[in-house]
Design a protein around this motif. Structure first.
Motif, PDB file in Angstrom:
ATOM      1  N   ALA A   1      23.641  49.073  34.271  1.00 36.56           N
ATOM      2  CA  ALA A   1      25.055  48.795  34.131  1.00 36.56           C
ATOM      3  C   ALA A   1      25.654  49.243  35.827  1.00 36.56           C
ATOM      4  N   ILE A   2      25.932  50.393  36.262  1.00 36.74           N
ATOM      5  CA  ILE A   2      25.808  50.114  37.397  1.00 36.74           C
ATOM      6  C   ILE A   2      26.139  49.177  38.261  1.00 36.74           C
ATOM      7  N   TYR A   3      24.922  48.818  38.135  1.00 37.48           N
ATOM      8  CA  TYR A   3      24.953  46.987  39.037  1.00 37.48           C
ATOM      9  C   TYR A   3      26.165  46.027  38.081  1.00 37.48           C
ATOM     10  N   THR A   4      26.397  46.101  36.985  1.00 37.12           N
ATOM     11  CA  THR A   4      27.073  45.272  36.487  1.00 37.12           C
ATOM     12  C   THR A   4      28.788  44.922  36.219  1.00 37.12           C
ATOM     13  N   LEU A   5      28.778  46.685  36.144  1.00 37.92           N
ATOM     14  CA  LEU A   5      30.711  46.809  36.976  1.00 37.92           C
ATOM     15  C   LEU A   5      30.689  45.888  37.597  1.00 37.92           C
ATOM     16  N   PRO A   6      30.920  46.130  38.906  1.00 40.37           N
ATOM     17  CA  PRO A   6      31.525  46.037  39.479  1.00 40.37           C
ATOM     18  C   PRO A   6      31.404  43.757  39.569  1.00 40.37           C
ATOM     19  N   ALA A   7      30.692  43.321  38.893  1.00 43.34           N
ATOM     20  CA  ALA A   7      30.418  41.832  38.624  1.00 43.34           C
ATOM     21  C   ALA A   7      31.793  42.151  37.872  1.00 43.34           C
ATOM     22  N   LEU A   8      32.626  42.199  36.379  1.00 42.99           N
ATOM     23  CA  LEU A   8      33.220  42.077  35.992  1.00 42.99           C
ATOM     24  C   LEU A   8      34.358  41.478  35.991  1.00 42.99           C
ATOM     25  N   PRO A   9      35.307  42.199  37.381  1.00 38.45           N
ATOM     26  CA  PRO A   9      36.093  41.840  37.829  1.00 38.45           C
ATOM     27  C   PRO A   9      36.554  40.982  38.977  1.00 38.45           C
ATOM     28  N   MET A  10      35.025  39.994  40.179  1.00 38.41           N
ATOM     29  CA  MET A  10      34.904  39.454  41.004  1.00 38.41           C
ATOM     30  C   MET A  10      34.471  38.682  40.167  1.00 38.41           C
ATOM     31  N   ALA A  11      34.065  38.027  39.507  1.00 38.08           N
ATOM     32  CA  ALA A  11      33.403  37.105  38.654  1.00 38.08           C
ATOM     33  C   ALA A  11      34.855  36.600  38.175  1.00 38.08           C
ATOM     34  N   TYR A  12      35.402  37.378  37.404  1.00 40.95           N
ATOM     35  CA  TYR A  12      36.389  37.414  36.715  1.00 40.95           C
ATOM     36  C   TYR A  12      37.617  36.330  37.277  1.00 40.95           C
ATOM     37  N   PHE A  13      38.409  36.476  38.636  1.00 42.50           N
ATOM     38  CA  PHE A  13      38.981  36.282  39.416  1.00 42.50           C
ATOM     39  C   PHE A  13      38.738  34.910  40.151  1.00 42.50           C
ATOM     40  N   TYR A  14      37.881  35.395  40.085  1.00 48.95           N
ATOM     41  CA  TYR A  14      36.732  34.012  41.211  1.00 48.95           C
ATOM     42  C   TYR A  14      36.848  32.872  40.088  1.00 48.95           C
ATOM     43  N   TYR A  15      36.465  33.046  39.123  1.00 52.24           N
ATOM     44  CA  TYR A  15      36.105  31.888  38.443  1.00 52.24           C
ATOM     45  C   TYR A  15      37.157  31.086  37.387  1.00 52.24           C
ATOM     46  N   VAL A  16      37.956  32.560  36.590  1.00 51.06           N
ATOM     47  CA  VAL A  16      38.448  32.853  35.687  1.00 51.06           C
ATOM     48  C   VAL A  16      40.229  32.652  36.328  1.00 51.06           C
ATOM     49  N   ARG A  17      40.510  33.587  37.230  1.00 50.27           N
ATOM     50  CA  ARG A  17      41.707  33.279  37.902  1.00 50.27           C
ATOM     51  C   ARG A  17      41.845  32.252  38.935  1.00 50.27           C
ATOM     52  N   LYS A  18      40.736  31.993  39.555  1.00 51.24           N
ATOM     53  CA  LYS A  18      40.498  30.806  40.357  1.00 51.24           C
ATOM     54  C   LYS A  18      40.482  31.297  41.436  1.00 51.24           C
ATOM     55  N   LYS A  19      40.925  32.772  42.716  1.00 54.68           N
ATOM     56  CA  LYS A  19      40.934  32.597  43.115  1.00 54.68           C
ATOM     57  C   LYS A  19      39.622  32.888  43.954  1.00 54.68           C
ATOM     58  N   PRO A  20      40.353  31.675  45.741  1.00 54.36           N
ATOM     59  CA  PRO A  20      38.759  31.660  46.300  1.00 54.36           C
ATOM     60  C   PRO A  20      37.989  32.809  47.473  1.00 54.36           C
ATOM     61  N   VAL A  21      38.586  34.436  46.383  1.00 54.79           N
ATOM     62  CA  VAL A  21      38.668  35.511  47.615  1.00 54.79           C
ATOM     63  C   VAL A  21      36.786  36.256  46.632  1.00 54.79           C
ATOM     64  N   LEU A  22      36.153  36.627  47.709  1.00 53.06           N
ATOM     65  CA  LEU A  22      34.919  37.621  46.574  1.00 53.06           C
ATOM     66  C   LEU A  22      35.338  38.572  47.648  1.00 53.06           C
ATOM     67  N   LYS A  23      35.947  39.922  47.189  1.00 55.31           N
ATOM     68  CA  LYS A  23      36.371  41.338  47.547  1.00 55.31           C
ATOM     69  C   LYS A  23      36.355  42.742  47.043  1.00 55.31           C
ATOM     70  N   VAL A  24      35.783  43.413  47.325  1.00 52.49           N
ATOM     71  CA  VAL A  24      35.833  44.906  46.230  1.00 52.49           C
ATOM     72  C   VAL A  24      37.495  44.694  45.995  1.00 52.49           C
ATOM     73  N   SER A  25      38.225  45.147  46.950  1.00 53.42           N
ATOM     74  CA  SER A  25      39.596  45.552  47.468  1.00 53.42           C
ATOM     75  C   SER A  25      41.165  44.139  46.576  1.00 53.42           C
ATOM     76  N   GLU A  26      40.069  42.698  46.244  1.00 56.59           N
ATOM     77  CA  GLU A  26      40.697  41.724  45.018  1.00 56.59           C
ATOM     78  C   GLU A  26      40.178  42.150  43.513  1.00 56.59           C
ATOM     79  N   ALA A  27      39.130  42.694  43.932  1.00 61.34           N
ATOM     80  CA  ALA A  27      39.067  42.872  42.440  1.00 61.34           C
ATOM     81  C   ALA A  27      39.775  43.908  42.056  1.00 61.34           C
TER      82      ALA A  27
END
Length: 546
Positions: free
Chosen positions: A158-184
Motif C-alpha cells: 500500500a505504501i508503494y502504491t500510494l505515490p502511483a495514484l497522482p503520478m499515473a493520473y497526471f501522466y495518463y489522464v491530464r496528459k502531463k509529460p512529467v514524471l516527478k514527485v513534485s509535479e504530482a
C-alpha cells in the motif's frame, strides 16, 4: 552535412530536457553524505545511528499510523468512483499483459532482498519473538513464520502504491509529460512545484532511492558471493564482490539502454519464471505438507491479529517489571521507513507501466500481486528453512549466529535435492533480481531529472544513472559504509511521511474536481477528457489571476 547538423541539433534539444538543478542537487546531497562517511566512517556511523534511534523511538507511532492509514485510504479509492478512472484514452487496452505487468512491479519493488529475508527472516524472530514471548517456544515459532509475511504484505505494498495514484493520473489522464514527485503535488503546492520547494521534494526522493539501492546491494552482493563460492570454490572477498557488482551493472545497463518495452520487460519476465521454478521445486521436493499447513496457519494468524500487529508499540515495557525488547522499532517501524524511502520510486515505475488500466486495477493489482508474491517466498523458502531447524536436519540458527546470514541462506538451499542445480538457479535469480531493481531505479531516476518524458528518458541519461547507481555503492562497499548509507537514507526519508500524505491529498483533489466537471461520468466507465480538463484548469487560473 545536413544529417550531422540535424543529429547535433537533436542532441542539444534533448539535453535541454534535463532538469539540471534536480540532477546536480541529488548528486551533491549524496556526496555530502557519502564523503564524510568515507573520511570519518566511525563518527559518521555513530551520528547516523543516533539519528535513526531518535526518529524510530520518538516518531515510530507516526510510521505505524501512516502505514495503516495508507492501506485503508487505498481501499476506499479503489472502490470509489475515483477507482473507475481510466489511465489513458477511452478504448485503450493495457500496455502490458498481466504477467509482464506483475513481473515488472514485483521485481522493481522487491529485488534480491526477497531471496535474502524470505529465506532467513524467520530465524531472527525465532530467537527474538514479539509480544514478550519466550524464544524457541511453539508460540514463538508460529509468530516467526508469520511476521515476515506481515512486514512484506498489504501495508508494505500500500505504501508503494500510494505515490502511483497522482503520478499515473497526471501522466495518463491530464496528459502531463512529467514524471516527478513534485509535479504530482502540484494541486496542493501550486507554482511552488516549479521552485526550490519542488526541487527539494525531488532531490529528497532521489537521495532516498540511491540509499535504498545501496541497501539492496549490501544484502544481495554477499549472498550472491556465497552462492558463487559454493558453486566454484572462489573465495568470498572484495574482488569477487566487485566482479558481481560489475556483472549486475552490465546486465541492467544493457537492459536500461534497450528501454522499458524490451530490456526491463524481458528481464522481469525471465526473473519471474525462474522464481516460479525455484518455489515450485522447493514446494514439491521439500516438506510439502509442512509448508502448506504452516503458511495457511500464518495467514490465519495474520488476519486474526492484523490490527494488533499494525499498531503494537510495546507501551508497557521498561515500566515496573517489564523489559523493553525494541521489537517494533527494530522491525516494523524500520520496515515501514524502508518502504517509505522506496515508495516514490516504485510508485513512479508502477505509474509508468499501468497505461490502459483503471485506478482500481492498478491499486488492487499492485497490492494483491505484490503481497501474493511475498507470501509465496516467505511461505515456501522461509518455512523450508524453519522445517530444517525444527527437525534437526540442519542447524540454521547456529550457522546464522556463527557465520552470518548469507552463509545460512546458501546452506539452506544446499539441503535441497539436486543442490548444485538449485544453488545455480538461486544464484542466477539473485543476480537478475539485483539487476532488475537497479534497472528500474536508473530508469526512474532518469525520468525524474527530465523536464518532460514523452515516451522514454534520454538514453545517455538512463546510462548515467545506471552506472551512477553502482559506482558510489562500490566505493562505500570497500570502506564498509553501505549499512550506514542505508540508515542515513531512512533518516533523510523522514520528510517523505509528509510528502506521502500530500500525494494522496493531491490525487483526491485533482481527480474529484475533474470527475465533477466531466459530462461523461457514468459509474464504472469514467473516461475523462484531457482537453476539457485543461480548459477547466485554464479558466480556473485565469479567475485566480483576476
Amino acid at each position: 552535412m545536413y544529417e550531422r547538423f540535424k543529429r547535433r541539433s537533436d542532441t542539444v534539444n534533448k539535453n535541454r530536457l534535463i532538469d539540471w538543478p534536480t540532477f546536480i542537487g541529488a548528486l551533491l546531497l549524496l556526496l555530502l553524505v557519502t564523503v564524510p562517511l568515507m573520511i570519518f566512517p566511525e563518527k559518521g556511523e555513530e551520528f547516523v545511528l543516533a539519528a535513526n534511534d531518535y526518529i524510530t523511538t520518538n516518531f515510530g507511532v507516526i510510521y505505524l499510523l501512516v502505514g495503516l492509514g495508507v492501506f485503508f485510504f487505498l481501499l476506499v479509492v479503489a472502490f470509489s468512483k475515483n477507482g473507475w478512472v481510466k489511465l489513458g484514452d477511452k478504448d485503450e487496452k493495457p500496455e502490458f499483459g498481466n504477467f509482464s505487468w506483475a513481473a515488472m512491479l514485483f521485481c522493481a519493488g522487491i529485488g534480491s532482498s526477497i531471496l535474502y529475508w524470505g529465506t532467513i527472516e524467520w530465524a531472527f524472530y525465532y530467537q527474538g519473538p514479539p509480544f514478550g514471548i519466550e524464544a524457541g517456544t511453539q508460540e514463538a515459532i508460529q509468530w516467526a513464520a508469520t511476521y515476515g509475511i506481515f512486514h512484506w504484505g498489504p501495508i508494505a505494498w500500500a505504501i508503494y502504491t500510494l505515490p502511483a495514484l497522482p503520478m499515473a493520473y497526471f501522466y495518463y489522464v491530464r496528459k502531463k509529460p512529467v514524471l516527478k514527485v513534485s509535479e504530482a503535488c502540484r494541486p496542493l503546492i501550486g507554482r511552488a512545484a516549479d521552485g526550490i520547494f519542488g526541487k527539494l521534494i525531488d532531490v529528497l526522493f532521489m537521495f532516498g532511492l540511491l540509499g535504498g539501492a545501496g541497501t539492496t546491494l549490501a544484502l544481495g552482493t554477499p549472498m550472491i558471493a556465497q552462492g558463487i563460492h559454493s558453486l566454484t570454490g572462489l573465495p568470498v572477498n572484495m574482488v569477487l564482490k566487485t566482479v558481481i557488482l560489475l556483472l549486475c551493472t552490465v546486465i541492467f545497463a544493457i537492459s536500461s539502454y534497450t528501454g522499458l518495452r524490451k530490456g526491463i520487460k524481458y528481464l522481469s519476465d525471465l526473473n519471474l519464471w525462474l522464481a516460479i521454478f525455484l518455489l515450485a521445486f522447493v514446494l514439491i521436493f521439500g516438506p510439502t505438507l509442512f509448508i502448506l499447513e504452516t503458511t495457511t496457519n500464518s495467514i490465519g494468524l495474520l488476519l486474526d491479529n492484523f490490527f494488533h500487529m499494525s499498531t503494537w508499540t510495546e507501551p508497557f515495557q521498561n515500566i515496573g517489571p517489564f523489559e523493553q525488547t525494541g521489537f517494533p522499532e527494530t522491525w516494523t517501524v524500520f520496515y515501514w521507513a524502508w518502504w517509505l524511502v522506496y515508495a516514490p520510486f516504485v510508485g513512479l515505475f508502477v505509474a509508468k507501466i499501468s497505461r490502459g488500466r483503471t485506478i482500481r486495477q492498478m491499486v488492487l493489482g499492485t497490492m494483491i500481486y505484490g503481497t501474493l508474491g511475498c507470501i509465496l517466498f516467505f511461505g515456501i523458502m522461509g518455512n523450508y528453512g524453519l522445517h530444517l531447524q525444527l527437525t534437526g536436519e540442519f542447524d540454521v540458527i547456529n550457522v546464522l549466529n556463527e557465520q552470518g546470514a548469507p552463509r545460512a541462506i546458501i546452506s539452506i538451499v544446499e539441503q535441497l535435492p539436486w543442490s548444485g542445480l538449485m544453488l545455480f538457479v538461486f544464484t542466477v535469480l539473485a543476480i537478475i533480481f539485483l539487476a532488475t531493481t537497479f534497472d528500474s531505479s536508473s530508469y526512474i531516476l532518469a525520468s525524474v531529472v527530465q523536464k518532460e518524458v514523452d515516451d522514454e528518458p534520454i538514453r545517455w541519461n538512463r546510462m548515467f544513472w545506471a552506472f551512477g547507481l553502482s559506482f558510489l555503492p562500490l566505493i562505500l562497499m570497500y570502506i564498509g559504509g553501505l549499512s550506514t548509507l542505508q540508515t542515513a537514507s531512512i533518516v533523510g526519508g523522514f520528510p517523505l511521511l509528509i510528502i506521502l500524505t500530500m500525494l494522496g491529498w493531491s490525487f483526491m483533489r485533482a481527480s474529484n474536481g475533474d470527475i465533477r466537471a466531466s459530462e461523461n461520468y457514468k459509474p464504472k466507465t469514467i473516461n475523462l477528457d484531457p482537453k476539457r480538463i485543461r480548459e477547466r484548469l485554464r479558466r480556473k487560473r485565469k479567475n485566480e489571476n483576476k
